[in-house]
Write a protein that holds these residues in place. Structure first.
Motif, PDB file in Angstrom:
ATOM      1  N   MET A  38     -15.825  32.117  22.644  1.00 40.68           N
ATOM      2  CA  MET A  38     -14.569  32.203  21.923  1.00 40.68           C
ATOM      3  C   MET A  38     -14.188  33.647  21.695  1.00 40.68           C
ATOM      4  O   MET A  38     -14.984  34.448  21.240  1.00 40.68           O
ATOM      5  N   VAL A  39     -12.950  34.014  22.012  1.00 38.52           N
ATOM      6  CA  VAL A  39     -12.398  35.330  21.705  1.00 38.52           C
ATOM      7  C   VAL A  39     -11.296  35.122  20.673  1.00 38.52           C
ATOM      8  O   VAL A  39     -10.346  34.384  20.906  1.00 38.52           O
ATOM      9  N   LEU A  40     -11.429  35.764  19.520  1.00 39.37           N
ATOM     10  CA  LEU A  40     -10.471  35.592  18.436  1.00 39.37           C
ATOM     11  C   LEU A  40     -10.019  36.954  17.944  1.00 39.37           C
ATOM     12  O   LEU A  40     -10.830  37.845  17.701  1.00 39.37           O
ATOM     13  N   GLU A  41      -8.710  37.102  17.797  1.00 35.19           N
ATOM     14  CA  GLU A  41      -8.148  38.323  17.231  1.00 35.19           C
ATOM     15  C   GLU A  41      -7.561  38.010  15.877  1.00 35.19           C
ATOM     16  O   GLU A  41      -6.834  37.025  15.715  1.00 35.19           O
ATOM     17  N   LEU A  42      -7.897  38.829  14.883  1.00 32.88           N
ATOM     18  CA  LEU A  42      -7.401  38.648  13.526  1.00 32.88           C
ATOM     19  C   LEU A  42      -6.779  39.937  13.029  1.00 32.88           C
ATOM     20  O   LEU A  42      -7.286  41.027  13.303  1.00 32.88           O
ATOM     21  N   VAL A  43      -5.677  39.806  12.291  1.00 33.55           N
ATOM     22  CA  VAL A  43      -5.072  40.942  11.598  1.00 33.55           C
ATOM     23  C   VAL A  43      -5.356  40.760  10.114  1.00 33.55           C
ATOM     24  O   VAL A  43      -4.859  39.812   9.496  1.00 33.55           O
ATOM     25  N   ASN A  76     -21.733  30.376   7.780  1.00 31.77           N
ATOM     26  CA  ASN A  76     -22.893  31.259   7.943  1.00 31.77           C
ATOM     27  C   ASN A  76     -23.458  31.164   9.356  1.00 31.77           C
ATOM     28  O   ASN A  76     -23.911  32.165   9.926  1.00 31.77           O
ATOM     29  N   ARG A  77     -23.426  29.969   9.909  1.00 33.63           N
ATOM     30  CA  ARG A  77     -23.921  29.778  11.272  1.00 33.63           C
ATOM     31  C   ARG A  77     -23.092  30.579  12.273  1.00 33.63           C
ATOM     32  O   ARG A  77     -23.637  31.212  13.169  1.00 33.63           O
ATOM     33  N   ARG A  78     -21.758  30.569  12.088  1.00 38.51           N
ATOM     34  CA  ARG A  78     -20.919  31.312  13.030  1.00 38.51           C
ATOM     35  C   ARG A  78     -21.098  32.821  12.866  1.00 38.51           C
ATOM     36  O   ARG A  78     -21.053  33.578  13.827  1.00 38.51           O
ATOM     37  N   ILE A  79     -21.297  33.253  11.619  1.00 33.73           N
ATOM     38  CA  ILE A  79     -21.557  34.675  11.378  1.00 33.73           C
ATOM     39  C   ILE A  79     -22.822  35.113  12.129  1.00 33.73           C
ATOM     40  O   ILE A  79     -22.871  36.185  12.750  1.00 33.73           O
ATOM     41  N   LYS A  80     -23.864  34.260  12.090  1.00 35.41           N
ATOM     42  CA  LYS A  80     -25.099  34.588  12.809  1.00 35.41           C
ATOM     43  C   LYS A  80     -24.871  34.610  14.319  1.00 35.41           C
ATOM     44  O   LYS A  80     -25.442  35.454  15.032  1.00 35.41           O
ATOM     45  N   ILE A  88     -22.121  35.451  15.853  1.00 32.33           N
ATOM     46  CA  ILE A  88     -21.438  36.721  16.158  1.00 32.33           C
ATOM     47  C   ILE A  88     -22.451  37.860  16.171  1.00 32.33           C
ATOM     48  O   ILE A  88     -22.440  38.728  17.060  1.00 32.33           O
ATOM     49  N   LYS A  89     -23.346  37.846  15.203  1.00 31.00           N
ATOM     50  CA  LYS A  89     -24.309  38.943  15.058  1.00 31.00           C
ATOM     51  C   LYS A  89     -25.306  39.000  16.211  1.00 31.00           C
ATOM     52  O   LYS A  89     -25.589  40.083  16.744  1.00 31.00           O
ATOM     53  N   PHE A  90     -25.816  37.829  16.642  1.00 32.37           N
ATOM     54  CA  PHE A  90     -26.896  37.820  17.622  1.00 32.37           C
ATOM     55  C   PHE A  90     -26.449  37.519  19.051  1.00 32.37           C
ATOM     56  O   PHE A  90     -27.161  37.843  19.997  1.00 32.37           O
ATOM     57  N   HIS A  91     -25.292  36.856  19.221  1.00 33.26           N
ATOM     58  CA  HIS A  91     -24.885  36.441  20.560  1.00 33.26           C
ATOM     59  C   HIS A  91     -23.505  36.956  20.972  1.00 33.26           C
ATOM     60  O   HIS A  91     -23.090  36.735  22.107  1.00 33.26           O
ATOM     61  N   GLY A  92     -22.796  37.593  20.060  1.00 25.10           N
ATOM     62  CA  GLY A  92     -21.459  38.070  20.389  1.00 25.10           C
ATOM     63  C   GLY A  92     -21.265  39.517  19.956  1.00 25.10           C
ATOM     64  O   GLY A  92     -22.196  40.316  19.993  1.00 25.10           O
ATOM     65  N   VAL A 141     -16.087  37.854  19.011  1.00 29.44           N
ATOM     66  CA  VAL A 141     -16.668  36.963  20.009  1.00 29.44           C
ATOM     67  C   VAL A 141     -17.975  36.448  19.435  1.00 29.44           C
ATOM     68  O   VAL A 141     -18.839  37.231  19.042  1.00 29.44           O
ATOM     69  N   ASP A 142     -18.094  35.111  19.339  1.00 29.90           N
ATOM     70  CA  ASP A 142     -19.330  34.557  18.766  1.00 29.90           C
ATOM     71  C   ASP A 142     -20.348  34.196  19.835  1.00 29.90           C
ATOM     72  O   ASP A 142     -21.501  33.939  19.531  1.00 29.90           O
ATOM     73  N   ASP A 143     -19.924  34.137  21.096  1.00 32.73           N
ATOM     74  CA  ASP A 143     -20.855  33.816  22.182  1.00 32.73           C
ATOM     75  C   ASP A 143     -20.286  34.409  23.475  1.00 32.73           C
ATOM     76  O   ASP A 143     -19.252  33.953  23.961  1.00 32.73           O
ATOM     77  N   ILE A 144     -20.944  35.412  23.997  1.00 28.39           N
ATOM     78  CA  ILE A 144     -20.438  36.081  25.200  1.00 28.39           C
ATOM     79  C   ILE A 144     -20.356  35.119  26.374  1.00 28.39           C
ATOM     80  O   ILE A 144     -19.509  35.246  27.255  1.00 28.39           O
TER      81      ILE A 144
END
Length: 466
Positions: free
Chosen positions: A1-6, A28-32, A34-38, A62-65
């Motif tokens: 997922m590629v997400l752009e936020l303003v 929290n799962r999505r934050i992790k 992003i941190k480890f896989h994106g 990006v949460d998963d490359i």
């Protein structure tokens, strides 16, 4: 997922991770992930999620490359697709096709027909049902869509003349009564021809003990369910009613079982049919084989069968009245032999053979997109996209409607053409993303009544499942 936020003023001074959690529904799962896989970029610079943000900062997340490549449709998928953007695909599933593959049919499923990439099912339909299915292109979109207030409308044909009467009022949650009354007052798509009265069925549903797939009504173990319906037409020659249903909850077999509970089985139904209604009236017509788990013995099956009657809010006498009214048999003469020789029972069996599958079609889906949306070329302010999508009935059901409900079929077709809506109309798949929080706040304002937001029925029922 590629997400752009303003980021907005409400985010100024917060760490990026805190802003994402509070205002953009990041778990929290999505934050992790992003941190480890994106990765996380702020104003085109790679940053840690602990960086402080300010209004106007643009984030690329990006949460998963491995999900960076866009969702590509397979050759031949266009015949099922009604609408597609970068976040979801709306499809018209034909009857006889699984929504998701299983062990026995790994290829004959909608998700496999649409794409070889991973897709996330937002809603599902039974194999023999047809109509609208939404598939999210990534996990973030799936999470937001799953919690989205939406209006889901179904078309179905049931046996007998239906009188729109509320059923299961004692199971309505008190906090939901206000919105239920609003829906009853406004009606279901009142622009459509048919009887104006809208009614509801609120009997709780649970899995039948020991069964692999079958459900039953249970006041003790059942999860709260709510189905609104109105009668669009009745054909006395074949004794069939055409119903428009709106479901608030999406329990397995909800419409099929709720229609049976008011004494009107669906046409083409094989599980919750007239034989099942006779069983609940303790007038079995023939031996029915229920798919029990293999490890359950015969004695245990008998004990589990009795639970269908012990905690059912409808008594055996109530089911007998429903059966008597449906087949127009005097209650005193009601018996298994009388049912089998009744002209209306024979007519029902002939119609079921003609239909060959249950006539249940997911026809319309109305919702406001919870995901960040584009700005229009004429306005720099955020725009909340809204959708009113339709799936034309499958060929067999459409032919049945044309022959037996020609006036209603023409009205449904005209309604589809005039109310199909995607706003903003100039939306493209290359969306410039703005804050999802603004979109969610707008929907809260749309639901306001006298300055006070109405309870979201879907979320209430999901929170209090029993």
């Amino acid at each position: 997922m590629v997400l752009e936020l303003v980021f907005s003023e409400a985010d100024s001074g917060l760490r990026a991770v805190d802003a994402l959690r509070r205002h953009y529904n990041f778990s929290n799962r999505r934050i992790k992930q992003i941190k480890f896989h994106g990765y996380f970029k702020l104003n085109q610079q790679t940053e840690l999620l602990t960086v402080t943000v300010k209004a106007g900062d643009v984030a690329e997340i990006v949460d998963d490359i491995s999900e960076l490549k866009p969702l590509t449709l397979k050759e031949g998928a266009a015949q099922y697709v009604i609408f597609q953007n970068r976040w979801f695909v709306a499809c018209n599933k034909p009857a006889g096709m699984l929504t998701h593959p299983n062990f026995h049919q790994p290829e004959n499923s909608l998700s496999k027909k649409i794409s070889d990439s991973e897709v996330h099912l937002i809603n599902r339909l039974d194999k023999d049902s047809s109509g609208l299915v939404l598939l999210a292109s990534n996990a973030y979109a799936h999470a937001l869509f799953a919690a989205l207030p939406e209006e889901k409308y179904y078309l179905t044909c049931v046996y007998g003349r239906v009188e729109a009467v509320n059923a299961g009022e004692e199971f309505l949650p008190k906090d939901a009564i206000l919105q239920v009354e609003e829906i009853l007052a406004s009606g279901l798509l009142p622009e459509l021809e048919g009887t104006a009265r809208t009614a509801y069925i609120a009997y709780p549903i649970c899995r039948r003990e020991g069964s692999i797939i079958e459900r039953r009504i249970s006041s003790d173990k059942g999860k709260n369910c709510l189905t609104f319906y109105r009668v669009l037409g009745y054909n006395p020659e074949i004794n069939v009613s055409l119903l428009l249903c709106r479901i608030v909850t999406g329990r397995t077999h909800q419409i099929r079982l709720h229609c049976l509970s008011i004494g009107h089985p669906l046409l083409g139904e094989t599980l919750y049919d007239l034989r099942a209604l006779a069983e609940m009236a303790k007038l079995p017509l023939a031996e029915r084989h229920v798919s029990f788990k293999k490890e359950i013995g015969a004695e245990e099956q008998l004990k589990l069968d009795e639970l269908r009657f012990s905690d059912n809010p409808l008594s055996t006498c109530a089911y007998r009245r429903l059966l008597s009214n449906l087949l127009e048999l005097p209650p005193a003469d009601l018996s298994s032999a009388a049912i089998l020789t009744a002209p209306l029972y024979r007519q029902y069996c002939e119609l079921n053979q003609l239909c060959q599958r249950q006539f249940l079609h997911s026809w319309c889906l109305k919702f406001a997109d919870p995901l960040p949306q584009a700005q229009t070329p004429t306005s720099a302010t955020p725009v909340t996209a809204s959708y009113c999508l339709f799936a034309p009935p499958a060929e067999d059901m459409q032919n049945f409607l044309n022959c037996n409900f020609p006036q209603q079929a023409a009205a449904l077709n005209a309604f589809q053409k005039t109310h199909f809506q995607i706003t903003p109309e100039d939306e493209t798949t290359n969306l410039q993303t703005v804050t999802a929080a603004e979109s969610l706040r707008q929907k809260a304002q749309d639901l306001a009544l006298n300055g006070r937001p109405l309870p979201d029925l879907k979320r209430y029922y999901e929170k209090y499942k029993s």
